[in-house]
Write a protein that holds these residues in place. Structure first.
Motif, PDB file in Angstrom:
ATOM      1  N   ALA A 266      -4.914  -7.914 -20.900  1.00 21.47           N
ATOM      2  CA  ALA A 266      -6.339  -7.579 -20.658  1.00 21.47           C
ATOM      3  C   ALA A 266      -7.136  -8.624 -20.713  1.00 21.47           C
ATOM      4  CB  ALA A 266      -6.432  -6.170 -21.063  1.00 21.47           C
ATOM      5  N   ASP A 267      -7.165  -9.275 -22.117  1.00 21.17           N
ATOM      6  CA  ASP A 267      -7.900 -10.401 -22.766  1.00 21.17           C
ATOM      7  C   ASP A 267      -7.678 -11.427 -21.871  1.00 21.17           C
ATOM      8  OD1 ASP A 267      -9.300  -8.642 -24.305  1.00 21.17           O
ATOM      9  OD2 ASP A 267      -7.876  -9.567 -26.063  1.00 21.17           O
ATOM     10  N   SER A 268      -6.681 -11.737 -21.223  1.00 24.17           N
ATOM     11  CA  SER A 268      -6.588 -13.032 -20.427  1.00 24.17           C
ATOM     12  C   SER A 268      -7.185 -12.782 -19.118  1.00 24.17           C
ATOM     13  CB  SER A 268      -4.852 -13.326 -20.146  1.00 24.17           C
ATOM     14  OG  SER A 268      -4.426 -13.971 -21.347  1.00 24.17           O
ATOM     15  N   LEU A 269      -6.990 -11.509 -18.596  1.00 28.16           N
ATOM     16  CA  LEU A 269      -7.473 -11.382 -17.171  1.00 28.16           C
ATOM     17  C   LEU A 269      -8.953 -11.036 -17.363  1.00 28.16           C
ATOM     18  CD1 LEU A 269      -6.906 -10.110 -14.182  1.00 28.16           C
ATOM     19  CD2 LEU A 269      -6.636  -7.922 -15.288  1.00 28.16           C
ATOM     20  N   ALA A 270      -9.592 -10.817 -18.292  1.00 27.58           N
ATOM     21  CA  ALA A 270     -11.038 -10.890 -18.621  1.00 27.58           C
ATOM     22  C   ALA A 270     -11.714 -12.275 -18.835  1.00 27.58           C
ATOM     23  CB  ALA A 270     -11.525 -10.060 -19.592  1.00 27.58           C
ATOM     24  N   THR A 271     -10.853 -13.100 -19.190  1.00 30.24           N
ATOM     25  CA  THR A 271     -11.403 -14.491 -19.231  1.00 30.24           C
ATOM     26  C   THR A 271     -10.713 -15.708 -18.537  1.00 30.24           C
ATOM     27  OG1 THR A 271      -9.661 -14.857 -21.135  1.00 30.24           O
ATOM     28  CG2 THR A 271     -12.153 -14.009 -21.598  1.00 30.24           C
ATOM     29  N   TRP A 272      -9.999 -16.381 -19.156  1.00 37.93           N
ATOM     30  CA  TRP A 272      -9.331 -17.546 -18.324  1.00 37.93           C
ATOM     31  C   TRP A 272      -8.489 -17.167 -17.003  1.00 37.93           C
ATOM     32  CZ3 TRP A 272      -4.131 -18.328 -17.550  1.00 37.93           C
ATOM     33  CH2 TRP A 272      -3.406 -17.598 -18.396  1.00 37.93           C
ATOM     34  N   PHE A 273      -8.028 -16.110 -16.902  1.00 31.21           N
ATOM     35  CA  PHE A 273      -7.124 -15.849 -15.561  1.00 31.21           C
ATOM     36  C   PHE A 273      -8.066 -15.690 -14.582  1.00 31.21           C
ATOM     37  CE2 PHE A 273      -4.094 -13.627 -12.963  1.00 31.21           C
ATOM     38  CZ  PHE A 273      -2.948 -14.232 -13.389  1.00 31.21           C
ATOM     39  N   VAL A 274      -9.493 -15.750 -14.667  1.00 30.26           N
ATOM     40  CA  VAL A 274     -10.239 -15.315 -13.394  1.00 30.26           C
ATOM     41  C   VAL A 274     -10.068 -16.689 -12.483  1.00 30.26           C
ATOM     42  CG1 VAL A 274     -12.674 -15.232 -12.873  1.00 30.26           C
ATOM     43  CG2 VAL A 274     -11.808 -14.007 -14.602  1.00 30.26           C
TER      44      VAL A 274
ATOM     45  N   LEU B  37     -15.745  -4.547 -26.376  1.00 32.52           N
ATOM     46  CA  LEU B  37     -16.626  -5.323 -27.200  1.00 32.52           C
ATOM     47  C   LEU B  37     -17.949  -4.415 -27.163  1.00 32.52           C
ATOM     48  CD1 LEU B  37     -18.112  -7.992 -28.088  1.00 32.52           C
ATOM     49  CD2 LEU B  37     -18.550  -8.552 -25.627  1.00 32.52           C
ATOM     50  N   ARG B  38     -18.243  -3.705 -26.319  1.00 29.86           N
ATOM     51  CA  ARG B  38     -19.525  -3.083 -26.275  1.00 29.86           C
ATOM     52  C   ARG B  38     -19.562  -1.760 -27.229  1.00 29.86           C
ATOM     53  NH1 ARG B  38     -20.904  -6.758 -24.299  1.00 29.86           N
ATOM     54  NH2 ARG B  38     -21.325  -7.381 -22.171  1.00 29.86           N
ATOM     55  N   ALA B  39     -18.052  -1.412 -27.469  1.00 31.37           N
ATOM     56  CA  ALA B  39     -17.973  -0.255 -28.299  1.00 31.37           C
ATOM     57  C   ALA B  39     -18.008  -0.763 -29.794  1.00 31.37           C
ATOM     58  CB  ALA B  39     -16.482   0.313 -28.275  1.00 31.37           C
ATOM     59  N   VAL B  40     -17.617  -2.094 -30.128  1.00 38.57           N
ATOM     60  CA  VAL B  40     -17.607  -2.655 -31.555  1.00 38.57           C
ATOM     61  C   VAL B  40     -19.277  -2.850 -31.684  1.00 38.57           C
ATOM     62  CG1 VAL B  40     -17.324  -4.792 -32.812  1.00 38.57           C
ATOM     63  CG2 VAL B  40     -15.466  -3.642 -31.486  1.00 38.57           C
ATOM     64  N   GLU B  41     -20.207  -3.372 -30.639  1.00 42.26           N
ATOM     65  CA  GLU B  41     -21.107  -3.655 -30.898  1.00 42.26           C
ATOM     66  C   GLU B  41     -22.049  -2.312 -31.087  1.00 42.26           C
ATOM     67  OE1 GLU B  41     -22.065  -7.662 -27.887  1.00 42.26           O
ATOM     68  OE2 GLU B  41     -22.235  -5.538 -27.025  1.00 42.26           O
ATOM     69  N   ALA B  42     -21.869  -1.292 -30.484  1.00 47.93           N
ATOM     70  CA  ALA B  42     -22.246   0.105 -30.478  1.00 47.93           C
ATOM     71  C   ALA B  42     -22.054   0.853 -31.883  1.00 47.93           C
ATOM     72  CB  ALA B  42     -22.021   1.132 -29.208  1.00 47.93           C
ATOM     73  N   GLY B  43     -21.133   0.098 -32.477  1.00 48.18           N
ATOM     74  CA  GLY B  43     -21.021   0.812 -33.865  1.00 48.18           C
ATOM     75  C   GLY B  43     -19.777   1.864 -33.990  1.00 48.18           C
ATOM     76  N   LEU B  44     -18.991   2.046 -32.913  1.00 50.03           N
ATOM     77  CA  LEU B  44     -17.919   3.159 -32.910  1.00 50.03           C
ATOM     78  C   LEU B  44     -16.935   2.774 -33.945  1.00 50.03           C
ATOM     79  CD1 LEU B  44     -17.016   5.494 -30.950  1.00 50.03           C
ATOM     80  CD2 LEU B  44     -15.580   3.749 -29.642  1.00 50.03           C
ATOM     81  N   GLY B  45     -16.552   1.350 -34.051  1.00 49.20           N
ATOM     82  CA  GLY B  45     -15.566   0.752 -35.220  1.00 49.20           C
ATOM     83  C   GLY B  45     -15.532  -0.503 -35.097  1.00 49.20           C
TER      84      GLY B  45
ATOM     85  N   SER C 296     -10.372  -1.027 -22.207  1.00 45.89           N
ATOM     86  CA  SER C 296     -11.114  -2.137 -21.331  1.00 45.89           C
ATOM     87  C   SER C 296     -11.575  -3.265 -22.206  1.00 45.89           C
ATOM     88  CB  SER C 296     -12.229  -1.482 -20.582  1.00 45.89           C
ATOM     89  OG  SER C 296     -13.250  -2.373 -20.077  1.00 45.89           O
ATOM     90  N   SER C 297     -11.279  -4.718 -21.737  1.00 46.21           N
ATOM     91  CA  SER C 297     -11.862  -5.614 -22.471  1.00 46.21           C
ATOM     92  C   SER C 297     -13.146  -5.577 -22.822  1.00 46.21           C
ATOM     93  CB  SER C 297     -11.451  -7.057 -22.001  1.00 46.21           C
ATOM     94  OG  SER C 297      -9.934  -7.115 -22.070  1.00 46.21           O
ATOM     95  N   GLU C 298     -14.125  -5.609 -21.640  1.00 46.38           N
ATOM     96  CA  GLU C 298     -15.543  -5.514 -21.621  1.00 46.38           C
ATOM     97  C   GLU C 298     -16.198  -4.353 -22.424  1.00 46.38           C
ATOM     98  OE1 GLU C 298     -13.754  -5.754 -18.864  1.00 46.38           O
ATOM     99  OE2 GLU C 298     -14.094  -7.638 -18.204  1.00 46.38           O
ATOM    100  N   ALA C 299     -15.343  -3.020 -22.340  1.00 42.83           N
ATOM    101  CA  ALA C 299     -16.160  -1.782 -22.957  1.00 42.83           C
ATOM    102  C   ALA C 299     -15.669  -2.088 -24.383  1.00 42.83           C
ATOM    103  CB  ALA C 299     -15.492  -0.475 -22.258  1.00 42.83           C
TER     104      ALA C 299
END
Length: 297
Positions: A97-105, A228-236, A223-226
């Protein structure tokens, strides 16, 4: 072995049901079933579990690899001879997933210009993508494993670095008496049920502090994008890819997000595994993957 029978096997696994597979191939349900039964008679073994979705048995996985190779080579040869049906070579590929969300584009941008091939991406953790290659589900995979699957070649792509991070408010909420993060209670976010990045860091920390294990609450965000958002939101807390981390976090100036210095970062080395025998479309895909990954160390 009859190519029509091999095509039926691949279609059954890809489509999930005999009805959908027979419709794809333009034959009756009865004719489709006869093709599968004939292939199983030739093999002397049951190749498909008649479940929903249809799955390949261990013997079926071996036959599925052969089926995909034969289909790809036959279709490519027909096109080279000017006898193709106008279809495109199907390239099922396993990508983390992380490759797909970054360099694999960048690979996707290249594939958008091809008029003779289509991509079918299977998303799986980099620790397990080689399982899809071994089973015959894909013709190539981005994987952690440097040892090639039988019938495949492997080349190194580079590394991806991950750092433990969490929202400052969450860390302040879960500190022990010495002001350090309490990893026994600090919630953690996993990308998937087989995601080992966070588990390995917790196990390492447990050994460091001399306890058998740490068992904090675990969230699942696939989800790679979600993620990051979850970490930023303080979920864990979670292991974030360097490409996802804002510069202000590494500089220590971000107001709401910070790196967890008590845990070590993790470096994942990625490899490209593909069939040794392939088609020009697979060769072109391999070239595009290496070009897209050239920035990695």
């Amino acid at each position: 072995m009859n190519t029509d029978h091999l095509r039926a096997l691949a279609a059954a696994v890809d489509e999930g049901t005999f009805d959908a597979a027979s419709a794809l191939l333009g034959v009756s349900g009865s004719a489709f079933s006869q093709r599968i039964k004939a292939l199983e008679r030739d093999a002397g073994q049951v190749l498909l579990a008649r479940t929903i979705p249809v799955t390949a048995t261990p013997a079926g996985e071996k036959m599925l690899r052969l089926a995909r190779q034969v289909i790809a080579l036959e279709d490519d040869t027909r096109r080279a001879l000017g006898r193709g049906t106008g279809g495109r070579t199907v390239l099922p590929v396993a990508v983390n997933a992380d490759s797909l969300a970054t360099w694999f584009v960048e690979v996707l941008r290249q594939a958008a210009t091809w008029d003779d091939a289509v991509l079918q991406l299977h998303m799986e953790d980099q620790e397990h993508t080689h399982d899809l290659l071994r089973s015959g589900a894909v013709v190539a995979a981005i994987t952690e494993h440097p040892t090639p699957v039988s019938g495949c070649t492997v080349t190194r792509l580079g590394t991806m670095d991950y750092y433990p991070a969490a929202a400052t408010a969450l860390l302040n909420q879960f500190r022990d008496g010495n002001g350090n993060p309490d990893f026994g209670h600090l919630p953690v976010i996993d990308f998937g049920t087989r995601d080992g990045l966070q588990r390995s860091r917790l196990s390492e920390h447990a050994r460091t502090i001399g306890v058998p294990r740490l068992d904090p609450p675990r969230h699942l965000v696939p989800s790679s994008e979600a993620y990051l958002r979850a970490v930023e939101a303080g979920l864990g807390w979670g292991m974030l890819l360097t490409d996802q981390i804002p510069p202000s976090v590494t500089e220590g100036t971000h107001p709401d997000l910070e790196l967890i210095t008590a845990l070590n970062p993790s470096r994942v080395t990625l490899h490209w595994q593909r069939w040794t025998s392939g088609t020009p479309a697979l060769d072109r895909l391999t070239e595009a993957v290496h070009l897209a990954a050239r920035h990695m160390r």
